[in-house]
Design an enzyme around this catalytic site. Structure first.
Site, mmCIF file in Angstrom:
data_model
loop_
_atom_site.group_PDB
_atom_site.id
_atom_site.type_symbol
_atom_site.label_atom_id
_atom_site.label_comp_id
_atom_site.label_asym_id
_atom_site.label_seq_id
_atom_site.Cartn_x
_atom_site.Cartn_y
_atom_site.Cartn_z
ATOM 1 N N VAL A 162 2.080 4.802 2.049
ATOM 2 C CA VAL A 162 2.505 5.309 3.421
ATOM 3 C C VAL A 162 2.499 6.892 3.202
ATOM 4 O O VAL A 162 3.031 7.367 2.440
ATOM 5 C CB VAL A 162 3.563 4.934 4.163
ATOM 6 C CG1 VAL A 162 3.805 5.406 5.595
ATOM 7 C CG2 VAL A 162 3.618 3.362 4.304
ATOM 8 N N ASP B 46 8.069 -11.173 6.373
ATOM 9 C CA ASP B 46 8.591 -10.392 5.425
ATOM 10 C C ASP B 46 9.830 -9.388 6.111
ATOM 11 O O ASP B 46 10.014 -8.112 5.768
ATOM 12 C CB ASP B 46 7.478 -9.352 4.895
ATOM 13 C CG ASP B 46 7.841 -8.810 3.444
ATOM 14 O OD1 ASP B 46 9.099 -9.427 2.866
ATOM 15 O OD2 ASP B 46 7.405 -7.706 3.011
ATOM 16 N N GLY C 172 0.873 -1.039 0.088
ATOM 17 C CA GLY C 172 -0.029 0.035 0.092
ATOM 18 C C GLY C 172 0.921 1.489 -0.206
ATOM 19 O O GLY C 172 2.032 1.123 -0.405
#
Ligand code: NAG
Ligand code: NAG
Ligand code: NAG
Ligand code: NAG
Ligand code: NAG
Ligand code: NAG
Ligand code: NAG
Ligand code: NAG
Ligand code: NAG
Ligand code: NAG
Ligand code: NAG
Ligand code: NAG
Length: 751
Positions: A443, A552, A441
């Protein structure tokens, strides 16, 4: 990302969101404002001298390094005489005020003549080098005093003005008036920073010398100078007069400074920002009901109005930014001393019924009109509200609320934000404020209403079937309180995708510092080891207390703050291991180069997958190389493979980054390589746990030893008789001999 066929449990961005949302749950109940995170903006050191002689020196001004904002605000204090000088321009400082005024002394330009018209004394004055701070155009006047006199001011920005003062006889002179007879005054325009003053005489004074032997020109704070006829003969003993400068922060407007990605905005909590009216920059002031230094994070403190005498006639209650006064029992109203006062409750109304009827009708009409207006507006608004409520429900808001209300006793640090708040904070998700973008996404950097700077993550779409799990994960994540995990401050559920609000970490990512071209090798070895230890600590903590697998781990997900403290971020695809299980079968996600090969092949996810990824980071720290690089040979494209084969071929020291070679002590380098090797084992079961890794790293940090270079030198000492050519050896061949010396053997078996 790789998807394994048959995998049902698709990890969605939902998870990321959920993880982030956790803290939110906890907070929701109570903490409206939450605990304030200290921003890493520049704050002065705690023990700065704040006085020089009589002068108060508030931040952003200061007298030594660490105490002032930057050198425009440096004031030097002469220790022996306690006299403050503004460093730039070397001006004596008389007064500093928060509203952007700085009073300094400047000199009077003058020329004096003898009776025959010869110049006997004189001075032309320039004010130079203050260039950051312009002269106030509202507070100062250019003034010329004399009876046969002109004065000229030449300022920066091409400004020039003159004033002429004449008089043939003293009888026309008026004390207090500078209208051209004996004294002349004129205003100064905006943006003048430097100026030169000169003065002179039209016909060398032979007519007026008796009562006006000199010419004077000066810039002076308006209310300070009051012309008197006595000055014509006797101003020459006044050599310095105050002038007001306008100071301001930086050269940006409030709006520009707030959204400046470099975090230069200096106004603290409970402040308002306003633009400087003279030249560039902005100023801060405390909002109503607060007082203090608005340039400090916590400088503006609530005023306790109740302590100020006579705020109330009755009991006084102090409130943040305000106060109220209660009325005696049976009375109601505003009990403030200058307010409307208290009046009796329920006084029966004995007026004519007419009046009541008329009143009733008009009230009724008003109500009906209001209702109609309300309905009209409502119809429009309802759709929006409905959509929001819908999203809120869809995004698990209700579940979250329930969870939150049940966890009353947990410390509340998270908050549910309104969409409006976050829109405002990011100027409607302005592209200029994007600080990160990726598969997860976008930020944004945002500034909340209380000036707190946050990172707002707008994730990708959420899979509705995953809501419950998302919510559970958020809940767990909200409980992680670890100095090396990026803190989730709250979330917003009214949007199609939940927005997550995190503390803002200022100094980019480890990836940036290791691999960005302009920063190559910017991190010393000692710091690298600390970052590794802190990251290991965060992961160990997560594994042991929450059973969350990050999935991750990579250098781009390790954020650094200004003092290079590591903050693990982006639990976007983290996974919770249900209690009683040690592994999960899931879709493989992660970043190439960091993915655990065992997980990749089998789909089995355990916490050892994070251990593998962490091993890759250790190698990155040692070698400074990219995890996947087409500059290496096909076989060694992956950094983990490159590293293990260098161990097998016994040329490990060759692949260390130069800086690490020079700074790292051999024991530590060996130790870290040994740990990395264990973390990178093919079989998850053979890898150590994060807890073990953390302990080993901590032990290594305490080791003292010699750097490779030092060992090299010692090693060569006995060879001093050898031909010089030997010493011209390149560093790497020197390292080869050192490697033998240090008896460094990392077993290359056991993979
Ligand atoms: C302080 O002022 C005195 C007299 O003006 C001067 O002699 C001395 O050098 C000054 N000291 C410093 C540290 O500037
Ligand atoms: C400094 O300025 C403030 C506000 O303008 C004023 O109240 C104060 O008296 C001044 N102090 C001196 C020493 O001039
Ligand atoms: C003032 O005079 C000096 C020297 O003559 C010159 O260098 C400077 O530019 C002048 N400053 C202004 C503002 O005119
Ligand atoms: C102005 O004031 C001075 C004393 O401050 C006085 O000597 C002088 O006579 C006054 N001049 C006039 C014109 O009032
Ligand atoms: C200036 O001086 C005159 C006379 O001396 C006086 O009446 C007046 O009030 C003074 N003004 C100020 C601002 O001090
Ligand atoms: C000049 O003014 C000062 C006070 O401001 C006074 O003491 C002195 O006597 C005056 N000198 C003359 C020559 O008037
Ligand atoms: C001082 O800081 C402001 C912003 O905080 C900046 O605009 C200005 O250029 C700085 N000045 C110096 C000399 O660094
Ligand atoms: C603002 O200050 C910065 C740093 O001192 C400088 O690079 C920049 O050009 C200035 N901007 C303006 C509009 O003066
Ligand atoms: C942020 O800082 C960097 C380096 O200090 C500078 O190059 C850049 O122009 C700054 N950006 C802004 C918006 O001030
Ligand atoms: C500051 O100035 C800018 C541009 O001149 C303007 O858009 C903005 O509204 C001003 N901000 C404040 C707080 O006055
Ligand atoms: C305080 O309240 C009393 C009645 O409660 C009233 O008589 C009195 O005048 C009030 N005093 C002031 C200063 O308002
Ligand atoms: C009462 O006094 C305060 C400060 O003394 C002032 O801010 C406020 O406006 C006054 N209220 C009324 C109704 O006069």
């Amino acid at each position: 990302m790789v998807s394994i066929p048959g995998e049902r449990e698709a990890m969605s961005t939902l998870h990321k969101l959920a993880v982030l949302l956790l803290p939110l749950l906890v907070v929701m109940l109570a903490a409206r404002l939450g605990t304030a995170q200290p921003e890493s903006k520049s704050e002065p050191e705690p023990n700065c001298p704040r006085k020089c002689g009589e002068l108060n020196i508030p931040y952003p001004f200061g007298t030594r390094e660490g105490c002032y904002l930057n050198d425009s605000f440096l004031i030097t204090c002469n220790d022996t005489e306690n006299i403050p000088y503004l460093r730039r321009g070397n001006l004596r400082v008389m007064n500093i005020s928060f509203d952007g005024e700085l009073e300094v002394l400047n000199q009077v330009a003058y020329v004096c003549y003898d009776k025959s018209g010869e110049i006997v004394d004189g001075l032309t004055y320039s004010l130079q080098g203050t260039s950051r701070f312009p002269i106030s155009y509202t507070r100062n006047k250019f003034t010329v005093v004399g009876c046969d006199t002109y004065g000229i001011i030449t300022g920066s920005a091409g400004y020039q003005a003159s004033c002429t003062a004449l008089c043939d006889d003293t009888q026309y002179l008026t004390n207090g008036s500078c209208s051209g007879i004996g004294c002349c005054q004129t205003t100064i325009p905006k943006r003048v920073t430097d100026f030169n003053l000169s003065t002179g005489s039209f016909d060398n004074r032979y007519r007026v010398w008796d009562f006006s032997p000199c010419d004077f020109a000066f810039v002076v704070k308006e209310e300070v100078y009051n012309f008197s006829t006595a000055h014509l003969s006797n101003l020459s003993n006044i050599r310095e007069l105050p002038v007001v400068l306008n100071w301001a922060i930086g050269n940006q407007t409030c709006e520009e400074a707030k959204i400046n990605v470099n975090n230069t905005y200096v106004c603290g909590k409970n402040t308002e920002c306003y633009n400087s009216t003279n030249r560039l920059g902005y100023l801060c002031k405390c909002i109503a009901g607060y007082e203090g230094n608005p340039y400090l994070e916590n400088g503006c403190q609530d005023i306790d109005e109740c302590k100020i005498s006579n705020s109330c006639n009755r009991t006084c209650h102090n409130l943040p930014g305000s106060y109220n006064c209660s009325c005696p029992e049976g009375y109601e109203g505003d009990g403030r001393i200058n307010g409307t006062g208290c009046s009796l409750i329920n006084v029966p109304n004995k007026k004519f019924p007419f009046i009541n009827i008329a009143l009733g009708i008009s009230v009724g009409l008003t109500v009906i009109l209001l209702l109609i207006a309300f309905i009209l507006v409502g119809v429009q608004k309802r759709n929006i509200t409905k959509v929001r409520a819908n999203f809120f429900r869809k995004n698990g808001g209700i579940m979250l609320q329930n969870l939150l209300s049940r966890s009353e006793n947990s410390v509340q640090t998270t908050k549910i934000f309104r969409e409006e708040e976050l829109k405002k904070a990011t100027y409607n998700f302005n592209d200029m404020l994007v600080v990160g973008e990726g598969g997860f996404g976008t930020v944004y950097k945002g500034t909340l209403a209380d000036n707190k700077i946050v990172a707002i993550k707008k994730s990708k779409l959420v899979d509705p079937s995953q809501i419950e799990q998302f919510v559970t994960e958020v809940k767990i994540l909200s409980q992680i309180k670890h100095p090396n995990v990026v803190k989730l401050l709250g979330c917003c559920l009214e949007t199609p995708v939940p927005l997550l609000v995190y503390e803002f970490i200022t100094n980019k990512t480890l990836f940036h510092h290791l691999h960005d071209e302009s920063r190559v090798s910017s991190i010393p070895w000692e710091l690298r080891l600390r970052i590794a230890t802190e990251t290991a600590d965060a992961l160990a903590h997560m594994h042991s207390t929450t059973q969350i697998i990050h999935r991750d781990i990579k250098s781009a997900n390790i954020l650094l703050n200004d003092d290079y403290t590591a903050k693990v971020s982006d639990f976007g695809i983290s996974k919770l291991v249900p209690s009683g299980k040690t592994h999960l079968t899931t879709l493989v996600q992660g970043t190439y180069g960091y993915i655990d090969p065992e997980h990749f092949e089998s789909g089995n996810l355990t916490e050892k997958s994070d251990v593998y990824s962490f091993g890759v980071i250790l190698v990155e720290l040692l070698t400074g190389q990219q995890v996947l690089s087409s500059e290496r040979t096909e076989k060694n494209r992956s950094l983990a493979r490159y590293f293990t084969s260098s161990l097998e071929e016994d040329c490990f020291f060759h692949i260390l980054e130069d800086r690490v070679k020079q700074e790292g002590n051999v024991e530590q380098l060996k130790g870290v390589a040994e740990i990395a090797k264990k973390c990178l084992k093919m079989k998850g079961g053979k890898r150590p746990t994060m807890e073990e890794v953390k302990q080993e790293l901590e032990a290594l940090s305490e080791l003292e030893g010699h750097t490779l270079v030092e060992i090299q030198i010692e090693e060569r000492e006995p060879l001093l008789g050898e031909p010089l050519a030997y010493y011209d050896d390149t560093a790497s061949s020197g390292l080869d001999s050192m490697r033998n010396l240090a008896a460094f053997q990392i077993n290359s078996g056991g993979r």
